[in-house]
Design a protein around this motif. Structure first.
Motif, PDB file in Angstrom:
ATOM      1  N   LEU A 244     -48.394  89.328  66.778  1.00 40.81           N
ATOM      2  CA  LEU A 244     -47.686  88.707  67.899  1.00 40.81           C
ATOM      3  C   LEU A 244     -48.569  87.745  68.680  1.00 40.81           C
ATOM      4  CD1 LEU A 244     -45.086  88.413  69.429  1.00 40.81           C
ATOM      5  CD2 LEU A 244     -45.685  90.413  70.798  1.00 40.81           C
ATOM      6  N   ARG A 245     -49.818  88.121  68.962  1.00 42.69           N
ATOM      7  CA  ARG A 245     -50.697  87.185  69.668  1.00 42.69           C
ATOM      8  C   ARG A 245     -50.907  85.926  68.833  1.00 42.69           C
ATOM      9  NH1 ARG A 245     -56.447  86.247  69.549  1.00 42.69           N
ATOM     10  NH2 ARG A 245     -57.078  85.067  71.386  1.00 42.69           N
ATOM     11  N   SER A 246     -51.107  86.082  67.550  1.00 44.22           N
ATOM     12  CA  SER A 246     -51.273  84.916  66.679  1.00 44.22           C
ATOM     13  C   SER A 246     -50.016  84.042  66.721  1.00 44.22           C
ATOM     14  CB  SER A 246     -51.546  85.367  65.243  1.00 44.22           C
ATOM     15  OG  SER A 246     -52.778  86.043  65.153  1.00 44.22           O
ATOM     16  N   TYR A 247     -48.843  84.673  66.716  1.00 41.89           N
ATOM     17  CA  TYR A 247     -47.593  83.920  66.793  1.00 41.89           C
ATOM     18  C   TYR A 247     -47.528  83.095  68.077  1.00 41.89           C
ATOM     19  CZ  TYR A 247     -42.674  83.030  67.759  1.00 41.89           C
ATOM     20  OH  TYR A 247     -41.493  82.425  68.100  1.00 41.89           O
ATOM     21  N   ILE A 248     -47.896  83.705  69.197  1.00 43.14           N
ATOM     22  CA  ILE A 248     -47.845  82.993  70.479  1.00 43.14           C
ATOM     23  C   ILE A 248     -48.841  81.843  70.492  1.00 43.14           C
ATOM     24  CG2 ILE A 248     -48.227  83.231  72.962  1.00 43.14           C
ATOM     25  CD1 ILE A 248     -47.283  86.170  72.670  1.00 43.14           C
ATOM     26  N   VAL A 249     -50.064  82.080  70.005  1.00 39.94           N
ATOM     27  CA  VAL A 249     -51.084  81.032  69.974  1.00 39.94           C
ATOM     28  C   VAL A 249     -50.621  79.850  69.136  1.00 39.94           C
ATOM     29  CG1 VAL A 249     -53.385  80.457  69.087  1.00 39.94           C
ATOM     30  CG2 VAL A 249     -53.054  82.534  70.436  1.00 39.94           C
ATOM     31  N   PRO A 258     -58.719  76.062  73.488  1.00 40.53           N
ATOM     32  CA  PRO A 258     -58.399  77.217  72.651  1.00 40.53           C
ATOM     33  C   PRO A 258     -58.733  78.548  73.312  1.00 40.53           C
ATOM     34  CG  PRO A 258     -59.465  75.508  71.350  1.00 40.53           C
ATOM     35  CD  PRO A 258     -59.554  75.073  72.779  1.00 40.53           C
ATOM     36  N   GLN A 259     -59.816  78.600  74.087  1.00 44.76           N
ATOM     37  CA  GLN A 259     -60.195  79.855  74.744  1.00 44.76           C
ATOM     38  C   GLN A 259     -59.147  80.278  75.774  1.00 44.76           C
ATOM     39  OE1 GLN A 259     -62.247  77.262  74.313  1.00 44.76           O
ATOM     40  NE2 GLN A 259     -63.735  78.125  72.851  1.00 44.76           N
ATOM     41  N   ILE A 260     -58.724  79.335  76.620  1.00 44.84           N
ATOM     42  CA  ILE A 260     -57.712  79.653  77.632  1.00 44.84           C
ATOM     43  C   ILE A 260     -56.376  79.967  76.981  1.00 44.84           C
ATOM     44  CG2 ILE A 260     -56.406  78.721  79.579  1.00 44.84           C
ATOM     45  CD1 ILE A 260     -58.879  77.135  80.362  1.00 44.84           C
ATOM     46  N   GLU A 261     -56.033  79.202  75.958  1.00 40.02           N
ATOM     47  CA  GLU A 261     -54.790  79.438  75.238  1.00 40.02           C
ATOM     48  C   GLU A 261     -54.776  80.838  74.623  1.00 40.02           C
ATOM     49  OE1 GLU A 261     -52.154  76.336  72.816  1.00 40.02           O
ATOM     50  OE2 GLU A 261     -53.992  76.902  71.763  1.00 40.02           O
ATOM     51  N   GLY A 262     -55.887  81.219  73.998  1.00 41.05           N
ATOM     52  CA  GLY A 262     -55.970  82.542  73.399  1.00 41.05           C
ATOM     53  C   GLY A 262     -55.919  83.652  74.427  1.00 41.05           C
ATOM     54  N   LEU A 263     -56.572  83.429  75.587  1.00 42.04           N
ATOM     55  CA  LEU A 263     -56.563  84.436  76.645  1.00 42.04           C
ATOM     56  C   LEU A 263     -55.162  84.614  77.208  1.00 42.04           C
ATOM     57  CD1 LEU A 263     -58.131  86.365  78.467  1.00 42.04           C
ATOM     58  CD2 LEU A 263     -58.622  84.434  79.984  1.00 42.04           C
ATOM     59  N   ASN A 264     -54.449  83.532  77.464  1.00 41.60           N
ATOM     60  CA  ASN A 264     -53.084  83.627  77.979  1.00 41.60           C
ATOM     61  C   ASN A 264     -52.154  84.295  76.971  1.00 41.60           C
ATOM     62  OD1 ASN A 264     -53.701  82.422  80.439  1.00 41.60           O
ATOM     63  ND2 ASN A 264     -53.277  80.350  79.702  1.00 41.60           N
ATOM     64  N   ALA A 265     -52.363  83.998  75.687  1.00 44.37           N
ATOM     65  CA  ALA A 265     -51.555  84.648  74.653  1.00 44.37           C
ATOM     66  C   ALA A 265     -51.827  86.148  74.623  1.00 44.37           C
ATOM     67  CB  ALA A 265     -51.850  84.025  73.293  1.00 44.37           C
ATOM     68  N   ALA A 266     -53.093  86.534  74.812  1.00 40.36           N
ATOM     69  CA  ALA A 266     -53.435  87.958  74.846  1.00 40.36           C
ATOM     70  C   ALA A 266     -52.786  88.643  76.036  1.00 40.36           C
ATOM     71  CB  ALA A 266     -54.948  88.126  74.896  1.00 40.36           C
ATOM     72  N   TYR A 267     -52.784  87.997  77.186  1.00 42.01           N
ATOM     73  CA  TYR A 267     -52.133  88.578  78.362  1.00 42.01           C
ATOM     74  C   TYR A 267     -50.623  88.730  78.142  1.00 42.01           C
ATOM     75  CZ  TYR A 267     -56.455  87.870  81.047  1.00 42.01           C
ATOM     76  OH  TYR A 267     -57.754  87.923  81.513  1.00 42.01           O
ATOM     77  N   ALA A 268     -50.002  87.720  77.529  1.00 44.59           N
ATOM     78  CA  ALA A 268     -48.570  87.802  77.243  1.00 44.59           C
ATOM     79  C   ALA A 268     -48.285  88.952  76.278  1.00 44.59           C
ATOM     80  CB  ALA A 268     -48.069  86.480  76.650  1.00 44.59           C
ATOM     81  N   PHE A 269     -49.091  89.058  75.239  1.00 44.50           N
ATOM     82  CA  PHE A 269     -48.951  90.164  74.283  1.00 44.50           C
ATOM     83  C   PHE A 269     -49.138  91.505  74.993  1.00 44.50           C
ATOM     84  CE2 PHE A 269     -51.487  92.874  71.222  1.00 44.50           C
ATOM     85  CZ  PHE A 269     -50.373  93.415  70.593  1.00 44.50           C
ATOM     86  N   GLY A 270     -50.124  91.589  75.879  1.00 44.66           N
ATOM     87  CA  GLY A 270     -50.368  92.822  76.618  1.00 44.66           C
ATOM     88  C   GLY A 270     -49.184  93.222  77.477  1.00 44.66           C
ATOM     89  N   ALA A 271     -48.543  92.241  78.119  1.00 40.76           N
ATOM     90  CA  ALA A 271     -47.374  92.546  78.949  1.00 40.76           C
ATOM     91  C   ALA A 271     -46.217  93.064  78.102  1.00 40.76           C
ATOM     92  CB  ALA A 271     -46.949  91.295  79.712  1.00 40.76           C
TER      93      ALA A 271
END
Length: 452
Positions: A244-249, A258-271
């Motif tokens: 799912l995180r890969s899908y969002i990224v 890429p770092q901020i994008e990956g971090l935001n995707a991780a937060y979205a996945f976490g939620a």
């Protein structure tokens, strides 16, 4: 139910039972932190070690699942006769050490061996934990207790997403394995020192043999329908969670780097995997116990209704081209998807005799995880690579070429890999319509199969 089952009011005081449940929840939380962490950092692992989606699926699936499921049977048999708390604590220590070892891997083979070690350790968690919880709590509170224990799945996933996402963005993926793997050692020690092994509920008997347990389960149709339904639910759940995180990224623009994008995707996945799955997991156990006196088949039919709502919502979410509509739907669909966990586990504990419970759970996990973990992530990865290669072939490229040299033809690689994973997600979540049939069939035979 037997008279003994009806009269059993639980072991220990209410406050101590709550503490035991909390301690086992913490252990299970670390179980899922260490299990899910690979999916959180896999985009970075794939780039660093030049690993494609299919190989990532193998790491998240069979590398973990094969010995995890096979070792569950002998460990469960041992737990029927020996101290279950010690077994869980030793397993937690092993999987924590092996999670940290993942951070030292320099190639696919080394990471595979470390993931195998994680799976061996985690095999000691669920069957003994289910058996212990069933001996601490009366049958009328069992689904709620198992539902609360199962909150380790969303809590652990959310911690892996938030902690792993922050570490991979600010340090690297290796630090995520080191720093999130180590705390499990402290939790294992605390469990062993503070939680008492409960006496076995029910009549004092010797533990039946493995063949006797399997023979008893073969006679109970509701067990097999719950097992098949759980396997299909796990097939979807584990594969979508890993990717799912890969899908969002890949499919949404969530940051300038890429770092901020990956971090935001991780937060979205976490939620999504934290709050939404937690709500569904808790509600499944809570509603089942509250409604069971009036509707005793609710333990099977509530999950059936949930999955019939979840499947179309998932499909709708993966058709969205903007992040916020997709995110909003994905915050709802898992609530219905994960209504099945508490009730499903409670069904297995209610149809198994007290000294068959750990083994029954191990057999259930063998079926669920060989299909769910063993097939789910690699099928998702293979589908993703297949659909991506279908676009890339016309351009003279492939997923392997994109991974080997990310800078070359990046403009062509990114859209194809985004579309490939999107189509793979849609194919996999379509499977969710199938387990609804088995939940319905389980409800038809549940009352006849119950023993306590």
């Amino acid at each position: 139910m037997t008279d003994a089952a009806q009269s059993f009011q639980g072991y220990g005081s209410k406050s101590y039972r709550a503490y035991v449940l909390g301690a086992l929840l913490v252990i299970y939380t670390f179980n899922f932190v260490d299990r899910i962490l690979l999916g959180v950092v896999q985009e970075e692992v794939g780039r660093d070690l030049h690993i494609g989606d299919f190989q990532l699926g193998l790491l998240g699936g069979p590398a973990f699942a094969v010995l995890y499921t096979l070792m569950g049977i002998p460990i469960a048999r041992y737990a029927e006769r020996h101290n279950r708390i010690s077994i869980v604590a030793i397993g937690a220590a092993v999987w924590s050490v092996m999670t940290a070892a993942c951070g030292f891997a320099n190639n696919f083979l080394q990471l595979t061996l470390a993931r195998i070690g994680v799976g061996i350790g985690e095999a000691a968690c669920t069957p003994p934990s289910h058996s212990v919880i069933s001996d601490y709590f009366p049958a009328s509170r069992r689904a709620s207790a198992l539902g609360i224990w199962a909150l380790g799945i969303p809590i652990g996933t959310m911690l892996a997403a938030v902690g792993g996402g922050w570490l991979v963005a600010n340090v690297d993926w290796r630090a995520a394995f080191w720093l999130l793997g180590a705390p499990g050692l402290l939790a294992a020690l605390a469990l062993r020192l503070t939680v008492r092994e409960p006496p076995r509920s029910g009549e004092a008997t010797t533990a039946p043999s493995f063949s006797e347990t399997v023979k008893a389960l073969l006679a109970k149709r509701s067990f097999w329908h719950i097992a098949i339904a759980g396997a299909l639910m796990s097939f979807v759940g584990y594969s979508t969670a890993q990717f799912l995180r890969s899908y969002i990224v890949r499919n949404f623009d969530l940051g300038p780097t890429p770092q901020i994008e990956g971090l935001n995707a991780a937060y979205a996945f976490g939620a999504i995997a934290g709050f939404a799955v937690a709500i569904g997991t808790f509600l499944g156990g809570f509603l089942s116990d509250r409604l069971s006196h009036r509707y005793p088949r609710v333990y099977a039919w509530l999950p059936m209704l949930g999955v019939l709502v979840a499947a179309p919502l998932y499909l709708l979410s993966f058709t969205q081209t903007s992040f916020w509509p997709a995110f909003a739907i994905l915050m709802v669909a898992p609530i219905f998807h994960y209504l099945y966990l508490g009730p499903g586990f409670a069904v297995i504990q209610s149809i198994a005799a007290p000294r068959m419970r750990a083994t029954s759970t191990a057999v259930l996990l063998l079926i669920m995880n060989l299909i769910g973990y063993g097939l789910g992530p690699p099928v998702m990865g293979a589908l993703s690579d297949f659909f991506a290669n279908s676009e890339l072939t016309a351009l003279g490229l492939s997923v392997a070429a994109c991974k080997a040299d990310p800078a070359t033809a990046a403009a062509a690689c990114a859209p194809a890999m985004a579309h490939g994973l999107k189509y793979a997600m849609m194919c996999v979540v379509s499977v969710l319509f199938w387990p609804a049939l088995h939940f319905w069939l389980a409800g038809r035979t549940l009352l006849k199969d119950r023993v306590g």
